[in-house]
Design an enzyme around this catalytic site. Structure first.
Site, mmCIF file in Angstrom:
data_model
loop_
_atom_site.group_PDB
_atom_site.id
_atom_site.type_symbol
_atom_site.label_atom_id
_atom_site.label_comp_id
_atom_site.label_asym_id
_atom_site.label_seq_id
_atom_site.Cartn_x
_atom_site.Cartn_y
_atom_site.Cartn_z
ATOM 1 N N CYS A 168 -31.103 19.231 21.443
ATOM 2 C CA CYS A 168 -30.302 18.656 22.526
ATOM 3 C C CYS A 168 -28.820 18.895 22.309
ATOM 4 O O CYS A 168 -28.061 17.973 21.985
ATOM 5 C CB CYS A 168 -30.587 17.165 22.637
ATOM 6 S SG CYS A 168 -32.344 16.848 22.710
ATOM 7 N N TYR B 203 -20.535 29.791 14.457
ATOM 8 C CA TYR B 203 -19.531 30.865 14.436
ATOM 9 C C TYR B 203 -19.606 31.776 15.654
ATOM 10 O O TYR B 203 -18.943 32.819 15.677
ATOM 11 C CB TYR B 203 -19.756 31.794 13.232
ATOM 12 C CG TYR B 203 -19.921 31.177 11.877
ATOM 13 C CD1 TYR B 203 -18.883 30.467 11.280
ATOM 14 C CD2 TYR B 203 -21.101 31.349 11.164
ATOM 15 C CE1 TYR B 203 -19.033 29.943 10.002
ATOM 16 C CE2 TYR B 203 -21.257 30.831 9.884
ATOM 17 C CZ TYR B 203 -20.215 30.127 9.314
ATOM 18 O OH TYR B 203 -20.369 29.625 8.057
ATOM 19 N N GLU C 104 -18.506 38.290 -6.255
ATOM 20 C CA GLU C 104 -19.412 37.206 -5.848
ATOM 21 C C GLU C 104 -20.028 37.484 -4.471
ATOM 22 O O GLU C 104 -19.866 36.694 -3.547
ATOM 23 C CB GLU C 104 -18.634 35.877 -5.780
ATOM 24 C CG GLU C 104 -17.941 35.500 -7.058
ATOM 25 C CD GLU C 104 -16.949 34.355 -6.896
ATOM 26 O OE1 GLU C 104 -16.646 33.702 -7.893
ATOM 27 O OE2 GLU C 104 -16.468 34.128 -5.760
ATOM 28 N N PRO C 105 -20.730 38.593 -4.325
ATOM 29 C CA PRO C 105 -21.293 38.887 -3.007
ATOM 30 C C PRO C 105 -22.460 37.963 -2.672
ATOM 31 O O PRO C 105 -23.265 37.635 -3.537
ATOM 32 C CB PRO C 105 -21.777 40.333 -3.141
ATOM 33 C CG PRO C 105 -22.065 40.497 -4.601
ATOM 34 C CD PRO C 105 -21.109 39.595 -5.329
ATOM 35 N N GLY C 106 -22.517 37.531 -1.435
ATOM 36 C CA GLY C 106 -23.650 36.720 -0.987
ATOM 37 C C GLY C 106 -24.391 37.468 0.094
ATOM 38 O O GLY C 106 -25.427 38.098 -0.129
ATOM 39 N N TYR D 80 -27.144 32.512 4.812
ATOM 40 C CA TYR D 80 -26.631 31.360 5.569
ATOM 41 C C TYR D 80 -27.594 30.955 6.684
ATOM 42 O O TYR D 80 -27.175 30.506 7.750
ATOM 43 C CB TYR D 80 -25.217 31.640 6.111
ATOM 44 C CG TYR D 80 -24.268 32.086 5.010
ATOM 45 C CD1 TYR D 80 -23.754 31.151 4.108
ATOM 46 C CD2 TYR D 80 -23.943 33.420 4.825
ATOM 47 C CE1 TYR D 80 -22.927 31.549 3.073
ATOM 48 C CE2 TYR D 80 -23.116 33.827 3.782
ATOM 49 C CZ TYR D 80 -22.614 32.889 2.918
ATOM 50 O OH TYR D 80 -21.798 33.289 1.893
HETATM 51 C C1 LIG Z 1 -18.989 32.017 0.224
HETATM 52 C C2 LIG Z 1 -18.361 32.554 -0.985
HETATM 53 C C3 LIG Z 1 -18.759 33.799 -1.485
HETATM 54 C C4 LIG Z 1 -19.769 34.693 -0.786
HETATM 55 O O1 LIG Z 1 -19.324 35.164 0.432
HETATM 56 P P1 LIG Z 1 -20.141 36.328 1.200
HETATM 57 O O2 LIG Z 1 -19.377 36.560 2.414
HETATM 58 O O3 LIG Z 1 -21.502 35.786 1.469
HETATM 59 O O4 LIG Z 1 -20.195 37.502 0.287
HETATM 60 C C5 LIG Z 1 -18.193 34.228 -2.665
HETATM 61 N N1 LIG Z 1 -17.281 33.478 -3.330
HETATM 62 C C6 LIG Z 1 -16.871 32.277 -2.880
HETATM 63 C C7 LIG Z 1 -15.866 31.511 -3.657
HETATM 64 C C8 LIG Z 1 -17.389 31.790 -1.698
HETATM 65 O O5 LIG Z 1 -16.981 30.601 -1.239
#
Ligand SMILES: *Cc1c(COP(=O)(O)O)cnc(C)c1O
Length: 410
Positions: free
Chosen positions: A341, A315, A272-274, A370
């Site tokens: 502000c 962060y 699940e890469p984001g 993000y």
């Molecule tokens: C946020 C999240 C991701 C993606 O994370 P990245 O750091 O953007 O790759 C994948 N799986 C789950 C369950 C998440 O909460």
């Protein structure tokens, strides 16, 4: 100077692929997010290639970037999607993706969200607690009685080496179920007749600087699955790191793929890469409003803030900041701040930059993940425009919010 395959200076002007960014923002104004579909496709391809030997299926994490054109482009190259809310499922379906390509994750899914997901026919639900399983079982009966395919999210009780706000795998974290809880469920799968438990899921955090924690967590996961050979799929979540600084290097995805390959023999792998797909494909363009020289400091106030990009405030994240036009002359230590502000509304502290003047535009790099998804209307700021670039074409994918949008629901 070349930042990546899409963003570079040509004739002293910052380009996105074949286009001059200044020309684009001249039309759409600032602040503006600009995304390169070419880089998004390239990143996706790089990951699919790295994990191809593991028979992996990639589900893009929509919370990193939910722009509809980005979702469409990823769907077109064969990505699945990882959604953490009913709203994200809705957006993915609106982008034309198939429900069966969706993984529905999230620590607190409401019954309404679960009903929507089941009715839509999502491919997987990643369950994070026992109460959720009871809901899914009952809702599946109310819908069409077909079994819903479920992954159980393991909390491996491993602490990832990352920012504490990005760690999700330690024992005290709110995420997932501990191994003993999962074992209890796997011993009695018949307790939920309309659920087919077929996968163990984990996601120990984001921006994982090395693979140690992932491998340690995987050992715990495999210790669990080896007793239940009917579990044939493993979902290792996201977390692949991205370089946010010019001089930073992060482990390549093939390195992780190689470390995983012998351990995952016989399993199907889901990921699940984001951020690894979209972060370096986007930037946020802003204009210099004011320059203040006081208390020994050079403070540059730009028209982007923590409302548009909260990562530095949330962060302490670092985004490189560069002028849209390369400038000659001495640099000066500069505080790049937003108009909001809050003292935390600093987008770049102590940056060595050319002497910016009002009207000069800057780009905050690596803002494709993000960024817009975390943007808010704080200080009643309309959210910025999103521009998508595909080769030599560009268009407004999501228009800038207007003042009347701010009172839309009143
Ligand atoms: C946020 C999240 C991701 C993606 O994370 P990245 O750091 O953007 O790759 C994948 N799986 C789950 C369950 C998440 O909460």
């Amino acid at each position: 100077m070349v930042f990546n395959a899409s963003f570079r200076y040509l004739d002293s002007c910052l380009r996105v692929d074949k286009l001059d960014i200044e020309t684009i923002v001249h039309e759409v104004g600032t602040p503006a997010y600009v995304y390169s579909l070419a880089t998004i496709r390239r990143n996706f391809h790089r990951l699919t290639t790295a994990f191809a030997p593991l028979n992996a299926r990639l589900h893009f994490s929509v919370k990193a970037n939910g722009n509809l054109d980005v979702l469409r482009a990823l769907s077109a190259v064969g990505a699945g999607f990882d959604c953490v809310s009913g709203g994200e499922i809705y957006r993915v379906l609106q982008a034309g993706a198939a429900a069966e390509d969706i993984v529905f994750a999230g620590v607190g899914k409401t019954r309404a969200e679960l009903a929507y997901a089941i009715k839509s026919g999502v491919g997987w639900i990643n369950a994070e607690n026992i109460g959720e399983l009871a809901h899914i079982n009952r809702l599946a009966g109310d819908t069409n009685g077909e079994a819903v395919r479920v992954a159980l999210r393991l909390n491996p009780e491993v602490t990832a080496h990352t920012h504490p706000y990005m760690a999700t795998g330690h024992g005290a974290a709110k995420f997932g179920m501990t191994a003993d809880v999962i074992r209890g469920l796997l011993e009695r799968p018949e307790a939920y007749p309309r659920i087919r438990i077929a996968c163990i899921h984990m996601h120990i955090g984001s921006q994982l600087g090395n693979t140690n924690a992932t491998l340690a967590a995987l050992e715990k996961l495999l210790a669990l699955t080896k007793d239940y050979p009917w579990i044939k799929t493993i979902n290792l979540g996201g977390g692949l790191p991205v370089a946010y600084r010019f001089n930073e290097t992060v482990p390549a995805p093939d390195q992780l793929a190689e470390q995983l390959s012998h351990r995952l023999q016989g399993y199907d792998l889901l990921l699940e890469p984001g951020r690894a797909i979209v972060a370096d494909a986007g930037l946020l363009v802003a204009e210099t409003l004011y320059v203040k020289r006081q208390a020994g400091q050079t403070i540059v106030v730009i028209d982007a803030s923590m409302s548009e990009l909260i990562r530095p405030a949330l962060y302490g994240a670092h985004h490189e900041i560069v002028p849209l036009r390369q400038m000659e002359g001495d640099t000066v230590t500069t505080q790049i701040v937003g108009p909001v502000c809050e003292s935390a509304d600093v987008l770049g502290a102590d940056r060595e930059l050319p002497q910016l003047e009002p009207g000069d535009k800057v780009a905050l790099l690596t803002a494709g993940a993000y960024g817009m998804t975390m943007a808010s209307n704080y200080n009643a700021r309309p959210r910025p425009v999103e521009v998508v670039v595909d080769g030599d074409r560009w268009w407004v994918s999501r228009r800038r919010e207007t003042l009347s949008d701010l009172t839309l629901f009143e």
